[in-house]
Design an enzyme around this catalytic site. Sequence first.
Site, PDB file in Angstrom:
ATOM      1  N   LEU A  60     -11.257  -3.761   0.429  1.00 31.04           N
ATOM      2  CA  LEU A  60     -11.989  -4.041   1.673  1.00 31.04           C
ATOM      3  C   LEU A  60     -11.450  -3.090   2.746  1.00 31.04           C
ATOM      4  O   LEU A  60     -10.819  -3.492   3.714  1.00 31.04           O
ATOM      5  CB  LEU A  60     -11.761  -5.500   2.086  1.00 31.04           C
ATOM      6  N   SER A  61     -11.700  -1.837   2.566  1.00 30.77           N
ATOM      7  CA  SER A  61     -10.940  -0.802   3.266  1.00 30.77           C
ATOM      8  C   SER A  61     -11.178  -0.746   4.769  1.00 30.77           C
ATOM      9  O   SER A  61     -12.321  -0.817   5.233  1.00 30.77           O
ATOM     10  CB  SER A  61     -11.273   0.562   2.668  1.00 30.77           C
ATOM     11  N   PRO A  62     -10.094  -0.554   5.542  1.00 31.82           N
ATOM     12  CA  PRO A  62     -10.253  -0.296   6.973  1.00 31.82           C
ATOM     13  C   PRO A  62     -10.717   1.139   7.236  1.00 31.82           C
ATOM     14  O   PRO A  62     -10.994   1.491   8.385  1.00 31.82           O
ATOM     15  CB  PRO A  62      -8.837  -0.519   7.528  1.00 31.82           C
ATOM     16  N   SER A  63     -10.805   1.946   6.184  1.00 25.85           N
ATOM     17  CA  SER A  63     -11.396   3.281   6.332  1.00 25.85           C
ATOM     18  C   SER A  63     -12.906   3.199   6.526  1.00 25.85           C
ATOM     19  O   SER A  63     -13.529   4.151   6.988  1.00 25.85           O
ATOM     20  CB  SER A  63     -11.086   4.149   5.106  1.00 25.85           C
ATOM     21  N   TRP A  92      -0.351   4.095   1.011  1.00 25.22           N
ATOM     22  CA  TRP A  92      -0.684   4.744   2.283  1.00 25.22           C
ATOM     23  C   TRP A  92       0.261   4.261   3.374  1.00 25.22           C
ATOM     24  O   TRP A  92       0.814   5.056   4.141  1.00 25.22           O
ATOM     25  CB  TRP A  92      -2.127   4.426   2.656  1.00 25.22           C
ATOM     26  N   HIS A 100      -1.165  -1.098  -9.613  1.00 25.44           N
ATOM     27  CA  HIS A 100      -2.416  -0.382  -9.861  1.00 25.44           C
ATOM     28  C   HIS A 100      -2.147   1.116  -9.951  1.00 25.44           C
ATOM     29  O   HIS A 100      -1.298   1.666  -9.250  1.00 25.44           O
ATOM     30  CB  HIS A 100      -3.496  -0.728  -8.838  1.00 25.44           C
ATOM     31  N   HIS A 127     -10.134   7.720   0.366  1.00 28.43           N
ATOM     32  CA  HIS A 127     -11.181   7.968   1.356  1.00 28.43           C
ATOM     33  C   HIS A 127     -11.018   9.337   2.009  1.00 28.43           C
ATOM     34  O   HIS A 127     -11.517   9.579   3.102  1.00 28.43           O
ATOM     35  CB  HIS A 127     -11.193   6.837   2.384  1.00 28.43           C
ATOM     36  N   SER A 184       0.818  -1.213   0.000  1.00 25.17           N
ATOM     37  CA  SER A 184       0.000   0.000   0.000  1.00 25.17           C
ATOM     38  C   SER A 184       0.854   1.265   0.000  1.00 25.17           C
ATOM     39  O   SER A 184       1.800   1.390   0.786  1.00 25.17           O
ATOM     40  CB  SER A 184      -0.898  -0.019   1.249  1.00 25.17           C
ATOM     41  N   ASP A 221       1.025  -0.464  -5.199  1.00 19.60           N
ATOM     42  CA  ASP A 221       0.302   0.794  -5.380  1.00 19.60           C
ATOM     43  C   ASP A 221       1.152   1.774  -6.186  1.00 19.60           C
ATOM     44  O   ASP A 221       2.167   2.273  -5.706  1.00 19.60           O
ATOM     45  CB  ASP A 221      -0.019   1.357  -3.991  1.00 19.60           C
ATOM     46  N   CYS A 277      -5.694  10.150  -0.688  1.00 19.77           N
ATOM     47  CA  CYS A 277      -6.183   8.818  -0.352  1.00 19.77           C
ATOM     48  C   CYS A 277      -7.614   8.702  -0.868  1.00 19.77           C
ATOM     49  O   CYS A 277      -8.379   9.671  -0.824  1.00 19.77           O
ATOM     50  CB  CYS A 277      -6.130   8.610   1.157  1.00 19.77           C
ATOM     51  N   ARG A 335      -7.626   1.776 -11.514  1.00 18.37           N
ATOM     52  CA  ARG A 335      -8.552   2.195 -10.459  1.00 18.37           C
ATOM     53  C   ARG A 335      -9.224   3.502 -10.855  1.00 18.37           C
ATOM     54  O   ARG A 335      -8.585   4.387 -11.424  1.00 18.37           O
ATOM     55  CB  ARG A 335      -7.790   2.378  -9.144  1.00 18.37           C
TER      56      ARG A 335
END
Length: 555
Positions: A427-430, A106, A203, A216, A104, A176, A214, A251
């Site tokens: 499957l975002s933790p955001s 992030w 991606h 999100h 990632s 990423d 980001c 994406r």
Amino acid sequence: MAPTLAVPSAVLEEEARFEAEVAEVEAWWRTERFALTQRPYSARDVVSLRGTLPVSYPSNQMARKLWRLLRAHAAAGTASRTFGALDPVQAILMAPHLDSIYVSGWQCSSTHTSTNEPGPDLADYPYDTVPNKVHHLFMAQLFHDRKQREARAAMTPQQRAAAPPPVDFLRPIIADGDAGFGGATATAKLCKLFVERGAAGVHIEDQSASAKKCGHMAGKVLISTADHVSRLVAARLQFDIMAVDTLLVARTDAVAATLLQTNIDPRDHPFILGATNPAVRGRPLAALLSSNAGLLPPAELQSQEDAWLAEARLMTFAEAVSASLPLSSVPAFLAASSSASSLDHAKEIASKFGASDVFFDWDLPRTREGFYRFKGSVAAAVARASAFAPHADLVWMETSGPDLAECRAFSAGVKARHPHTMLAYNLSPSFNWDKAGMSDRAMAEFIPEIAKLGFCWQFITLAGFHANALAVGSFAPDFARRGMLAYVEGIQREERRHEIETLAHQKWSGANYYDRLLRTVQGGITSTAAMAKGVTEEQFEEEKGGSALVVKSKM
């Protein structure tokens, strides 16, 4: 007449080699691997951009492995599930259980930039940051694969038969690439780094590289559909130049984005918002804000913008026309305008429905930076993903929550045009999963449920980060209170109970492997072996008549 010069044999040989390589590339492109891939360039273009020294990359073998893996999942209606690995420990411990690895941007931005300067996910870190992390993990994968082979080679055939099967540590890495870190050349150079450093897939998203956020966060600015297609083409061209099968994931952030860099691509026109109230004619928002910048407090400037936008009544052109038509005419207009090739074409269609005088101006609401207002939606994501699909191996719609209805709409929309395109899902933790309106059972079934829709690669971007934070965040205060009992009870005994190989961390790190190397150098014997009698790791060996203290090998 001037005499015809004879072509030297060396030149003829050079030409023959060139043509043979062109034919080889054309044959490669005709394989099943690229049956769905469109290229706006020729094999001759690719060979012209290559050097004369053939170079092979280990990541290409991983890319082929990833392709077979994802195609098998797609055919079975299942998914490769994984999460973002923070370091080699996580990547290696994931290997027995998960069939791919994610890296990632992030996580790298917040924990491991190449300048060691942490920050939020704005893609403003050096562009070699994520490739460096990929290399970090890939080298660990290669080492643990070698270490495992050495350990098994030391066993007798009977011991190998009784031992657990070997672990496949060489799980393909998908990385990423953010927004490509610039234009086509920056994207190509970034992709070259990824190939050289071990990535099986990359991606790239359709946000502006200079305003990247980001997925999100708010304030996302999309580039035009055509511009992102150019990024994807640049990435594919770089992979072709390097003769690799590296997978490309496209994406789109079109669901939640609110801004668009330019209106140059007609495919974006249906989603651009314009002012529909003639009262704001001649009063562009950007001019209003610029004239008051520095003179009014930020809160008052924001109030002025909010008031202007409310007065302007922002809508898409189709919405503005629909609001002016009798309800009975709206479905026919929407059906007719759905195939409009541009805003001008949509206006021609509207005039046929008696709506030629609808006021619509998409320049008036532009931001101070010049960005157009964009109406994000699943429909916008479908339109963009459909344009990207011929140039990518998977398409991914970034969402603001785990919504099955959105997944179904996206899958149906993309597959209506590209039925064999593979889909990816974050499957975002955001997401606050506990507030997503799902039962625990629905959460457990979410991955297989959307896998049936074609989402054959699914991943938790930041699970490695959160797992690391949870482990240390719970252990540190416990250790401060209870000292070594906290470590033994909370970590060492749990490693033993769950058979985590890091319990014997010297062996896990490869001390046995290098003892074998040292003995090989010195003819089979050495007095300086790290794992010889006296190493403290003997304390973890199985005691006769007692309980097993050492983790069972998974190798």
